[in-house]
Design a protein around this motif. Structure first.
Motif, PDB file in Angstrom:
ATOM      1  N   VAL A  63      -6.361  -1.630  -7.692  1.00 63.59           N
ATOM      2  CA  VAL A  63      -5.170  -2.086  -8.483  1.00 63.59           C
ATOM      3  C   VAL A  63      -4.224  -2.836  -7.076  1.00 63.59           C
ATOM      4  O   VAL A  63      -4.421  -2.084  -5.962  1.00 63.59           O
ATOM      5  N   THR A  64      -3.433  -3.420  -7.515  1.00 61.75           N
ATOM      6  CA  THR A  64      -2.366  -4.026  -6.519  1.00 61.75           C
ATOM      7  C   THR A  64      -0.921  -3.144  -7.115  1.00 61.75           C
ATOM      8  O   THR A  64      -0.754  -3.075  -8.292  1.00 61.75           O
ATOM      9  N   ALA A  65      -0.245  -2.932  -6.051  1.00 62.25           N
ATOM     10  CA  ALA A  65       0.980  -2.601  -6.366  1.00 62.25           C
ATOM     11  C   ALA A  65       2.016  -3.446  -7.027  1.00 62.25           C
ATOM     12  O   ALA A  65       1.804  -4.740  -7.042  1.00 62.25           O
ATOM     13  N   PRO A  66       2.666  -2.778  -8.051  1.00 62.41           N
ATOM     14  CA  PRO A  66       3.541  -3.957  -8.826  1.00 62.41           C
ATOM     15  C   PRO A  66       4.688  -4.250  -7.956  1.00 62.41           C
ATOM     16  O   PRO A  66       5.113  -3.636  -7.034  1.00 62.41           O
ATOM     17  N   ALA A  67       5.176  -5.471  -8.240  1.00 66.49           N
ATOM     18  CA  ALA A  67       6.588  -6.110  -7.418  1.00 66.49           C
ATOM     19  C   ALA A  67       7.613  -5.092  -7.999  1.00 66.49           C
ATOM     20  O   ALA A  67       8.040  -4.915  -9.092  1.00 66.49           O
ATOM     21  N   LEU A  68       8.342  -4.689  -6.798  1.00 65.04           N
ATOM     22  CA  LEU A  68       9.483  -3.710  -7.332  1.00 65.04           C
ATOM     23  C   LEU A  68      10.820  -4.884  -7.519  1.00 65.04           C
ATOM     24  O   LEU A  68      10.810  -5.732  -6.918  1.00 65.04           O
ATOM     25  N   PRO A  69      11.299  -4.383  -8.600  1.00 66.73           N
ATOM     26  CA  PRO A  69      12.824  -5.496  -8.768  1.00 66.73           C
ATOM     27  C   PRO A  69      13.699  -5.167  -7.833  1.00 66.73           C
ATOM     28  O   PRO A  69      13.787  -3.957  -7.211  1.00 66.73           O
ATOM     29  N   SER A  70      14.219  -6.272  -7.548  1.00 66.99           N
ATOM     30  CA  SER A  70      15.708  -6.262  -6.618  1.00 66.99           C
ATOM     31  C   SER A  70      16.812  -5.614  -7.192  1.00 66.99           C
ATOM     32  O   SER A  70      17.745  -5.109  -6.084  1.00 66.99           O
ATOM     33  N   GLN A 101       0.866  -1.254   0.097  1.00 63.49           N
ATOM     34  CA  GLN A 101       0.136  -0.146   0.086  1.00 63.49           C
ATOM     35  C   GLN A 101       0.932   1.329  -0.068  1.00 63.49           C
ATOM     36  O   GLN A 101       0.383   2.471  -0.623  1.00 63.49           O
ATOM     37  N   MET A 102       2.018   1.300   0.706  1.00 61.19           N
ATOM     38  CA  MET A 102       2.997   2.210   0.521  1.00 61.19           C
ATOM     39  C   MET A 102       3.463   2.532  -0.745  1.00 61.19           C
ATOM     40  O   MET A 102       3.593   3.608  -1.284  1.00 61.19           O
ATOM     41  N   VAL A 103       3.936   1.497  -1.404  1.00 61.68           N
ATOM     42  CA  VAL A 103       4.469   1.558  -2.865  1.00 61.68           C
ATOM     43  C   VAL A 103       3.532   2.283  -3.739  1.00 61.68           C
ATOM     44  O   VAL A 103       3.791   3.163  -4.478  1.00 61.68           O
ATOM     45  N   LEU A 104       2.227   1.768  -3.520  1.00 62.41           N
ATOM     46  CA  LEU A 104       0.946   1.992  -4.195  1.00 62.41           C
ATOM     47  C   LEU A 104       0.747   3.625  -4.220  1.00 62.41           C
ATOM     48  O   LEU A 104       0.643   4.486  -5.128  1.00 62.41           O
ATOM     49  N   LEU A 105       0.926   4.009  -2.982  1.00 59.98           N
ATOM     50  CA  LEU A 105       0.587   5.306  -2.524  1.00 59.98           C
ATOM     51  C   LEU A 105       1.796   6.295  -3.065  1.00 59.98           C
ATOM     52  O   LEU A 105       1.604   7.502  -3.791  1.00 59.98           O
ATOM     53  N   PHE A 106       2.956   6.023  -3.181  1.00 54.97           N
ATOM     54  CA  PHE A 106       4.218   6.312  -3.710  1.00 54.97           C
ATOM     55  C   PHE A 106       3.916   6.621  -5.145  1.00 54.97           C
ATOM     56  O   PHE A 106       4.158   7.867  -5.766  1.00 54.97           O
ATOM     57  N   PHE A 107       3.445   5.760  -5.778  1.00 54.83           N
ATOM     58  CA  PHE A 107       3.184   5.636  -7.381  1.00 54.83           C
ATOM     59  C   PHE A 107       2.150   6.682  -7.775  1.00 54.83           C
ATOM     60  O   PHE A 107       2.345   7.477  -8.838  1.00 54.83           O
ATOM     61  N   ILE A 108       1.259   6.820  -6.910  1.00 52.31           N
ATOM     62  CA  ILE A 108      -0.024   7.573  -7.092  1.00 52.31           C
ATOM     63  C   ILE A 108       0.507   9.133  -6.882  1.00 52.31           C
ATOM     64  O   ILE A 108       0.165   9.903  -7.761  1.00 52.31           O
ATOM     65  N   MET A 109       1.535   9.277  -5.946  1.00 50.82           N
ATOM     66  CA  MET A 109       1.801  10.428  -5.746  1.00 50.82           C
ATOM     67  C   MET A 109       2.718  11.185  -6.763  1.00 50.82           C
ATOM     68  O   MET A 109       2.712  12.304  -6.969  1.00 50.82           O
ATOM     69  N   ILE A 110       3.523  10.056  -7.484  1.00 47.37           N
ATOM     70  CA  ILE A 110       4.489  10.578  -8.565  1.00 47.37           C
ATOM     71  C   ILE A 110       3.444  11.073  -9.852  1.00 47.37           C
ATOM     72  O   ILE A 110       3.597  12.085 -10.205  1.00 47.37           O
ATOM     73  N   ARG A 111       2.495  10.198  -9.767  1.00 47.11           N
ATOM     74  CA  ARG A 111       1.396  10.670 -11.065  1.00 47.11           C
ATOM     75  C   ARG A 111       0.877  12.024 -10.894  1.00 47.11           C
ATOM     76  O   ARG A 111       0.662  12.961 -11.727  1.00 47.11           O
ATOM     77  N   VAL A 112       0.248  12.293  -9.451  1.00 47.86           N
ATOM     78  CA  VAL A 112      -0.543  13.405  -9.017  1.00 47.86           C
ATOM     79  C   VAL A 112       0.325  14.536  -8.924  1.00 47.86           C
ATOM     80  O   VAL A 112       0.039  15.741  -9.466  1.00 47.86           O
ATOM     81  N   SER A 113       1.741  14.604  -8.595  1.00 41.02           N
ATOM     82  CA  SER A 113       2.571  15.751  -8.574  1.00 41.02           C
ATOM     83  C   SER A 113       2.800  16.107  -9.679  1.00 41.02           C
ATOM     84  O   SER A 113       2.982  17.236 -10.144  1.00 41.02           O
ATOM     85  N   ALA A 169      -2.754  15.135  -0.108  1.00 36.77           N
ATOM     86  CA  ALA A 169      -4.190  14.692   0.191  1.00 36.77           C
ATOM     87  C   ALA A 169      -4.778  14.255  -1.099  1.00 36.77           C
ATOM     88  O   ALA A 169      -5.862  13.568  -0.843  1.00 36.77           O
ATOM     89  N   VAL A 170      -4.434  14.667  -2.269  1.00 35.53           N
ATOM     90  CA  VAL A 170      -5.222  14.071  -3.610  1.00 35.53           C
ATOM     91  C   VAL A 170      -4.864  12.752  -3.571  1.00 35.53           C
ATOM     92  O   VAL A 170      -5.840  11.973  -3.912  1.00 35.53           O
ATOM     93  N   SER A 171      -3.724  12.379  -3.290  1.00 37.34           N
ATOM     94  CA  SER A 171      -3.280  10.887  -3.524  1.00 37.34           C
ATOM     95  C   SER A 171      -3.705  10.092  -2.450  1.00 37.34           C
ATOM     96  O   SER A 171      -4.369   9.061  -2.828  1.00 37.34           O
ATOM     97  N   TRP A 172      -4.115  10.596  -1.275  1.00 36.79           N
ATOM     98  CA  TRP A 172      -4.614   9.792  -0.339  1.00 36.79           C
ATOM     99  C   TRP A 172      -6.059   9.604  -0.703  1.00 36.79           C
ATOM    100  O   TRP A 172      -6.660   8.502  -0.230  1.00 36.79           O
ATOM    101  N   MET A 173      -6.886  10.665  -1.123  1.00 35.76           N
ATOM    102  CA  MET A 173      -8.249  10.483  -1.394  1.00 35.76           C
ATOM    103  C   MET A 173      -8.301   9.495  -2.717  1.00 35.76           C
ATOM    104  O   MET A 173      -9.512   8.775  -2.883  1.00 35.76           O
ATOM    105  N   LEU A 174      -7.401   9.460  -3.742  1.00 38.45           N
ATOM    106  CA  LEU A 174      -7.511   8.543  -4.995  1.00 38.45           C
ATOM    107  C   LEU A 174      -7.214   7.094  -4.601  1.00 38.45           C
ATOM    108  O   LEU A 174      -7.536   6.232  -5.452  1.00 38.45           O
ATOM    109  N   MET A 175      -6.343   6.984  -3.464  1.00 37.50           N
ATOM    110  CA  MET A 175      -5.961   5.499  -3.207  1.00 37.50           C
ATOM    111  C   MET A 175      -7.237   4.510  -3.178  1.00 37.50           C
ATOM    112  O   MET A 175      -6.944   3.549  -3.550  1.00 37.50           O
ATOM    113  N   PRO A 176      -8.104   4.834  -2.346  1.00 40.45           N
ATOM    114  CA  PRO A 176      -9.056   3.808  -2.203  1.00 40.45           C
ATOM    115  C   PRO A 176      -9.917   3.538  -3.471  1.00 40.45           C
ATOM    116  O   PRO A 176     -10.823   2.570  -3.538  1.00 40.45           O
ATOM    117  N   GLN A 177      -9.911   4.663  -4.230  1.00 39.21           N
ATOM    118  CA  GLN A 177     -10.713   4.536  -5.527  1.00 39.21           C
ATOM    119  C   GLN A 177     -10.106   3.524  -6.521  1.00 39.21           C
ATOM    120  O   GLN A 177     -10.834   3.249  -7.512  1.00 39.21           O
TER     121      GLN A 177
END
Length: 82
Positions: free
Chosen positions: A65-72, A17-29, A54-62
């Motif tokens: 999707v699942t967060a993609p697996a991060l490559p090592s 969920q943290m990774v998903l929020l990070f990716f949403i924040m990148i797109r929204v910013s 705030a916008v990313s936090w509101m979009l996250m439950p909407q």
């Protein structure tokens, strides 16, 4: 999930969920920082960052999707972001 330690409320989120929020924040910013009325110098950076959060936090439950697996491998991660 909520935990309390010494009367303080702690919120614990799964890492995906943290990774998903990070990716949403990148797109929204990227979208919000290119708006003309937010691009002015007289708009504080802290206000812009708070609006992105705030916008990313509101979009996250909407988003259902699942967060993609991060490559090592850091090189693969850099290529994936670019």
């Amino acid at each position: 999930m909520q935990d309390t330690i010494n009367g303080m409320l702690l919120l614990s989120f799964p890492m995906d969920q943290m990774v998903l929020l990070f990716f949403i924040m990148i797109r929204v910013s990227a979208i919000l920082f290119t708006l003309p009325f937010l691009d002015a110098r007289n708009v504080p950076v802290l206000l812009k960052a708070g609006l992105v959060l705030a916008v990313s936090w509101m979009l996250m439950p909407q988003l259902n999707v699942t967060a993609p697996a991060l490559p090592s491998n850091p090189v693969a991660f850099g290529i994936g972001i670019a």
